[in-house]
Scaffold this motif. Structure first.
Motif, PDB file in Angstrom:
ATOM      1  N   ARG A 163       0.802  -1.225   0.000  1.00  0.00           N
ATOM      2  CA  ARG A 163       0.000   0.000   0.000  1.00  0.00           C
ATOM      3  C   ARG A 163       0.834   1.273   0.000  1.00  0.00           C
ATOM      4  O   ARG A 163       0.303   2.356  -0.280  1.00  0.00           O
ATOM      5  CB  ARG A 163      -0.940  -0.027   1.204  1.00  0.00           C
ATOM      6  CG  ARG A 163      -1.949  -1.173   1.135  1.00  0.00           C
ATOM      7  CD  ARG A 163      -2.704  -1.367   2.437  1.00  0.00           C
ATOM      8  NE  ARG A 163      -3.478  -0.195   2.805  1.00  0.00           N
ATOM      9  CZ  ARG A 163      -4.222  -0.123   3.905  1.00  0.00           C
ATOM     10  NH1 ARG A 163      -4.296  -1.173   4.718  1.00  0.00           N
ATOM     11  NH2 ARG A 163      -4.890   0.973   4.182  1.00  0.00           N
ATOM     12  N   LEU A 166       5.398  -0.029  -2.880  1.00  0.00           N
ATOM     13  CA  LEU A 166       5.286  -0.289  -4.320  1.00  0.00           C
ATOM     14  C   LEU A 166       4.590   0.847  -5.074  1.00  0.00           C
ATOM     15  O   LEU A 166       5.072   1.245  -6.154  1.00  0.00           O
ATOM     16  CB  LEU A 166       4.574  -1.624  -4.560  1.00  0.00           C
ATOM     17  CG  LEU A 166       5.413  -2.875  -4.285  1.00  0.00           C
ATOM     18  CD1 LEU A 166       4.577  -4.135  -4.478  1.00  0.00           C
ATOM     19  CD2 LEU A 166       6.634  -2.914  -5.198  1.00  0.00           C
ATOM     20  N   PRO A 167       3.487   1.409  -4.561  1.00  0.00           N
ATOM     21  CA  PRO A 167       2.879   2.528  -5.293  1.00  0.00           C
ATOM     22  C   PRO A 167       3.831   3.705  -5.484  1.00  0.00           C
ATOM     23  O   PRO A 167       3.827   4.350  -6.539  1.00  0.00           O
ATOM     24  CB  PRO A 167       1.673   2.908  -4.418  1.00  0.00           C
ATOM     25  CG  PRO A 167       1.310   1.638  -3.718  1.00  0.00           C
ATOM     26  CD  PRO A 167       2.628   0.966  -3.440  1.00  0.00           C
ATOM     27  N   ILE A 168       4.653   3.995  -4.466  1.00  0.00           N
ATOM     28  CA  ILE A 168       5.592   5.117  -4.593  1.00  0.00           C
ATOM     29  C   ILE A 168       6.716   4.770  -5.570  1.00  0.00           C
ATOM     30  O   ILE A 168       7.186   5.607  -6.340  1.00  0.00           O
ATOM     31  CB  ILE A 168       6.162   5.491  -3.207  1.00  0.00           C
ATOM     32  CG1 ILE A 168       5.044   6.058  -2.312  1.00  0.00           C
ATOM     33  CG2 ILE A 168       7.296   6.499  -3.342  1.00  0.00           C
ATOM     34  CD1 ILE A 168       5.485   6.370  -0.897  1.00  0.00           C
ATOM     35  N   VAL A 170       6.595   2.710  -8.126  1.00  0.00           N
ATOM     36  CA  VAL A 170       6.148   2.274  -9.453  1.00  0.00           C
ATOM     37  C   VAL A 170       6.758   3.081 -10.602  1.00  0.00           C
ATOM     38  O   VAL A 170       7.186   2.500 -11.607  1.00  0.00           O
ATOM     39  CB  VAL A 170       4.598   2.282  -9.524  1.00  0.00           C
ATOM     40  CG1 VAL A 170       4.118   2.351 -10.958  1.00  0.00           C
ATOM     41  CG2 VAL A 170       4.056   1.011  -8.903  1.00  0.00           C
ATOM     42  N   ILE A 240       1.253   7.010 -14.877  1.00  0.00           N
ATOM     43  CA  ILE A 240       1.481   6.667 -13.467  1.00  0.00           C
ATOM     44  C   ILE A 240       2.070   7.847 -12.710  1.00  0.00           C
ATOM     45  O   ILE A 240       1.651   8.155 -11.590  1.00  0.00           O
ATOM     46  CB  ILE A 240       2.413   5.436 -13.380  1.00  0.00           C
ATOM     47  CG1 ILE A 240       1.705   4.196 -13.931  1.00  0.00           C
ATOM     48  CG2 ILE A 240       2.850   5.200 -11.941  1.00  0.00           C
ATOM     49  CD1 ILE A 240       2.592   2.995 -14.055  1.00  0.00           C
ATOM     50  N   ARG A 243      -0.603  10.300 -11.991  1.00  0.00           N
ATOM     51  CA  ARG A 243      -1.467   9.839 -10.907  1.00  0.00           C
ATOM     52  C   ARG A 243      -0.809  10.049  -9.551  1.00  0.00           C
ATOM     53  O   ARG A 243      -1.451  10.476  -8.594  1.00  0.00           O
ATOM     54  CB  ARG A 243      -1.783   8.352 -11.102  1.00  0.00           C
ATOM     55  CG  ARG A 243      -2.787   7.786 -10.117  1.00  0.00           C
ATOM     56  CD  ARG A 243      -2.741   6.273 -10.127  1.00  0.00           C
ATOM     57  NE  ARG A 243      -1.443   5.790  -9.668  1.00  0.00           N
ATOM     58  CZ  ARG A 243      -1.040   4.522  -9.716  1.00  0.00           C
ATOM     59  NH1 ARG A 243      -1.839   3.621 -10.240  1.00  0.00           N
ATOM     60  NH2 ARG A 243       0.141   4.165  -9.267  1.00  0.00           N
ATOM     61  N   GLU A 244       0.513   9.770  -9.487  1.00  0.00           N
ATOM     62  CA  GLU A 244       1.219   9.940  -8.219  1.00  0.00           C
ATOM     63  C   GLU A 244       1.282  11.404  -7.812  1.00  0.00           C
ATOM     64  O   GLU A 244       1.133  11.742  -6.630  1.00  0.00           O
ATOM     65  CB  GLU A 244       2.645   9.364  -8.333  1.00  0.00           C
ATOM     66  CG  GLU A 244       2.682   7.853  -8.439  1.00  0.00           C
ATOM     67  CD  GLU A 244       2.011   7.181  -7.254  1.00  0.00           C
ATOM     68  OE1 GLU A 244       2.259   7.585  -6.106  1.00  0.00           O
ATOM     69  OE2 GLU A 244       1.199   6.267  -7.485  1.00  0.00           O
ATOM     70  N   ALA A 247      -2.068  12.322  -6.453  1.00  0.00           N
ATOM     71  CA  ALA A 247      -2.274  11.765  -5.119  1.00  0.00           C
ATOM     72  C   ALA A 247      -1.494  12.559  -4.077  1.00  0.00           C
ATOM     73  O   ALA A 247      -1.994  12.823  -2.975  1.00  0.00           O
ATOM     74  CB  ALA A 247      -1.851  10.294  -5.103  1.00  0.00           C
TER      75      ALA A 247
END
Length: 251
Positions: A163, A166-168, A170, A240, A243-244, A247
């Motif tokens: 959570r 990995l999202p950071i 990517v 991506i 999107r980051e 966010a």
């Protein structure tokens, strides 16, 4: 809207590439104009579009294997249980990158036979390093205070990985995947040595039979596919990143 724009242009480029590959009469006309003295203009055993599918099969299967192995190893060596193996994994992966794919064919063909399997093995080994390197860089580059905040919220290690980390990471990982895929497009041309088809078949056929038009057919198709996949993966990478940023602004 911005996300759609990042992907719309690469998707249009991919459609245009496939349309050009499917236009076999146009290929014959253009190559005939470039090489008016040549009687052999196109690779006789497959159309340009069929060569594209053969090459895509090699690249996609090997790239998926490279991503799975590179991502798994990158995650493993950045966990407490795997830090002791960091040096070993890095050395083995670097060795795989320096090992010539032709040598892998030579060793793999007696075990796996001719065709797709030895080619995919060689390409997968060759493509692991960029994914592994960027996975490690992406995970190690996460600020310590972010990790502490996630732990402070009571997240278990696997929850923090899935959570937060990995999202950071990517965007960095995607950059490695992009490099790995493009390298595989070029390297897959030597798969023709093992009878795997793809763009290497017309390139080698043209060289052996002194038919430059056929060699040019394979080379142009390979360059076009590399540019097309680079544009598509670049679009995904920018989407991506967008999107980051959105966010981060929301936080």
């Amino acid at each position: 809207m911005s996300r759609a724009r990042h992907l719309a242009v690469p998707a249009a480029a991919a459609a245009a590439y496939l349309a050009v590959a499917a236009a076999t009469p146009a290929w014959r006309w253009v190559l005939g104009a470039v090489f008016p003295e040549e009687s052999r203009l196109l690779y006789p055993d497959a159309t340009p579009l069929a060569l594209v599918w053969q090459h895509l099969e090699l690249v996609l299967i090997s790239s998926v294997l490279s991503v799975v192995v590179g991502l798994a190893l990158g995650i493993f060596v950045t966990r407490p249980a795997g830090t002791d193996f960091y040096g070993v994994v890095a050395d083995l992966t670097n060795l795989g990158q320096t090992f010539p794919p032709v040598a892998v064919f030579t060793l793999a063909v007696p075990l796996l036979g001719f065709g797709l399997r030895p080619t995919i093995l060689a390409l997968a080994l060759y493509g692991v390093l960029p994914v592994l390197r960027n996975t490690i860089s992406g995970l190690e580059g996460i600020p310590a205070d972010v990790l502490e905040s996630a732990s402070g919220l009571g997240m278990r290690p696997w929850q923090r990985l899935a959570r937060v980390e990995l999202p950071i990471a990517v965007p960095v990982i995607m950059a490695g995947i992009r490099v790995s895929v493009i390298v595989n497009v070029a390297t897959a041309t030597i798969g023709a040595i093992a009878g795997a088809g793809g763009f290497g078949a017309p390139i080698i056929n043209g060289l052996v039979n002194l038919a430059p038009a056929i060699t040019l057919e394979g080379a142009v198709l390979a360059a076009g596919l590399a540019l097309t996949l680079d544009a598509l993966l670049g679009g995904v990478e920018r989407t991506i990143a967008h999107r980051e940023r959105a966010a981060a602004t929301a936080r």
